[in-house]
Design a protein around this motif. Structure first.
Motif, PDB file in Angstrom:
ATOM      1  N   VAL A 155     -80.906 -48.166  56.790  1.00 38.61           N
ATOM      2  CA  VAL A 155     -79.739 -47.288  56.701  1.00 38.61           C
ATOM      3  C   VAL A 155     -80.152 -45.910  56.207  1.00 38.61           C
ATOM      4  N   PHE A 188     -72.555 -48.991  56.435  1.00 38.33           N
ATOM      5  CA  PHE A 188     -73.027 -47.894  55.606  1.00 38.33           C
ATOM      6  C   PHE A 188     -72.595 -48.093  54.163  1.00 38.33           C
ATOM      7  N   GLN A 225     -78.904 -42.801  63.702  1.00 38.38           N
ATOM      8  CA  GLN A 225     -77.915 -42.352  62.729  1.00 38.38           C
ATOM      9  C   GLN A 225     -78.112 -40.859  62.456  1.00 38.38           C
ATOM     10  N   THR A 253     -75.663 -48.826  66.653  1.00 34.85           N
ATOM     11  CA  THR A 253     -76.623 -49.892  66.367  1.00 34.85           C
ATOM     12  C   THR A 253     -76.479 -51.004  67.392  1.00 34.85           C
TER      13      THR A 253
END
Length: 412
Positions: A147, A162, A258, A277
């Motif tokens: 992440v 997240f 991201q 994702t």
């Protein structure tokens, strides 16, 4: 009489002179040196040097009071809940010839009631984060390197994938290339991931950890990260036709892109994030737990399951998209709007063992007032929806649910 007075005064003066001379001859005792705390500006605001060392320390923490409403399903179910959370953290940093030596410790305690406790029974929870960084090395418990922690998410709940809390024990190394570019490789504990155990699969012991890698850029405009992971899937012996069968080991994987972008042209502090994702046999990296539930509809989440037709381990697959926008109306008043969509699929054999395909989505927004630095007072509203496909001749169904929360939070 004058003669007597003169002799008396002269004697007193002489004694005073002698006493003063003797006092001047005595050794003087010096006061101990006082070592004042010095400000350490190298690592940002709030750091100070630990007296007698070259280590900079920052003491911080958080207190959160939160009140939540969730649309009830029945008269017997709670619709409100209370949460109190406290956090204390220490961040110690020392410059060395090998790079930065950092030690971070965070302890957090939570008291939940009502909808936070799941059934109305009060519960307590503790969480700890502790890691050491030495140059590019990171060892301990920290957020997964899968992440991008630089994303300006801004949401308080409901958007999967997240977070800023520690969730895994890991051993990682980050290579810094300069000009904002870096790459990391991380060995992470895969025991926390979810594998179906109903009714044809029982996970075997872990033989090697999840291997996570990322390539990242961070600059004045924002940050971007490409992440990937490989996850091992093993089963114990399964009895099939009276014979114990051990299926071959399989490997799941996931990949994610991201991006966070600063938008100062709108207002100071404005930012946008978007992420996508895809996972095959590693659905936990979509941010899902062992099930996805909204209202009365629940769908199990299985990274893998045993297919009795071919004696092999089969994997579940899915993808998710997440996005959000932060906007400052004034320097003290800001809003975040955000949403997520997740789709999970199994093949026909997955449906036969009770694993229906499903998709779920969430949208939400909040309004946060910060009258003074470090204090947030705000409200947030979310809408959740899930749609599950038919399973075992049972009609597929869907449900939705509203929730809201009030939060008062002080960070220091």
């Amino acid at each position: 009489m004058k003669l007597v007075k003169s002799l008396f005064l002269g004697s007193v003066a002489g004694l005073a002179a002698v006493a003063g001379a003797q006092a001047a001859d005595l050794p003087a005792k010096k006061a101990a040196a006082v070592e004042y705390v010095r400000v350490c500006s190298t690592y940002g605001a709030g750091f100070f040097y630990i007296p007698g060392t070259e280590t900079c320390l920052r003491v911080g923490g958080r207190v959160r009071a939160e009140y939540r409403y969730v649309e009830p399903l029945s008269r017997a179910e709670d619709s409100i809940g209370f949460r109190a959370r406290g956090r204390v953290q220490l961040d110690a940093r020392t410059a060395t010839a090998y790079g930065l030596l950092r030690t971070f410790v965070r302890l957090e305690i939570t008291r939940n009631t009502g909808v936070y406790a799941g059934g109305g029974v009060a519960s307590d929870a503790q969480a700890a984060q502790a890691f050491i960084q030495f140059g590019g090395l990171t060892a301990g418990r920290a957020p997964s390197f899968f992440v991008n922690q630089d994303l300006p998410t801004g949401n308080w709940g409901g958007v999967v994938g997240f977070y800023d809390f520690p969730d895994v024990n890991l051993l990682a190394y980050t290579f810094t290339f300069g000009n904002g570019f870096s790459a990391s490789i991380s060995l992470e504990d895969g025991e926390g991931t979810n594998v179906a155990d109903a009714p044809y699969f029982s996970p075997a012991g872990e033989r090697f950890p999840d291997v996570v890698a990322n390539l990242k850029y961070a600059g004045t405009w924002g940050s971007a990260q490409l992440s990937g992971v490989v996850h091992q899937l093993r089963s114990v012996a399964i009895t099939s036709g009276g014979v114990g069968v051990i299926p071959d080991t399989e490997y799941g994987w996931a990949i994610s892109g991201q991006v966070g972008v600063n938008l100062p042209m709108l207002a100071a502090g404005d930012a946008l994030f978007i992420a996508a994702t895809y996972a095959d046999g590693a659905l936990s990296y979509l941010g899902l737990g062992t099930s996805a539930s909204v209202g009365t509809v629940s769908a199990p989440v299985a990274e893998a399951y045993y297919n009795p037709a071919n004696g092999e381990i089969e994997t579940g697959s899915g993808w998710g998209v997440y996005a959000g926008l932060r906007h400052y109306w004034t320097p003290q008043l800001r809003s975040n709007i955000f949403g997520s969509y997740v789709n999970v699929e199994y093949d026909a054999s997955g449906t036969l063992v009770g694993l229906p395909d499903f998709h779920a989505w969430t949208v939400g927004g909040n309004l946060i007032w910060s009258p003074v630095s470090g204090l947030d007072i705000g409200v947030e509203v979310l809408y959740h929806n899930i749609d599950r496909d038919p399973t075992l001749l049972v009609l597929g169904n869907d449900d939705d649910r509203w929730e809201g929360r009030l939060r008062i939070q002080r960070d220091f």
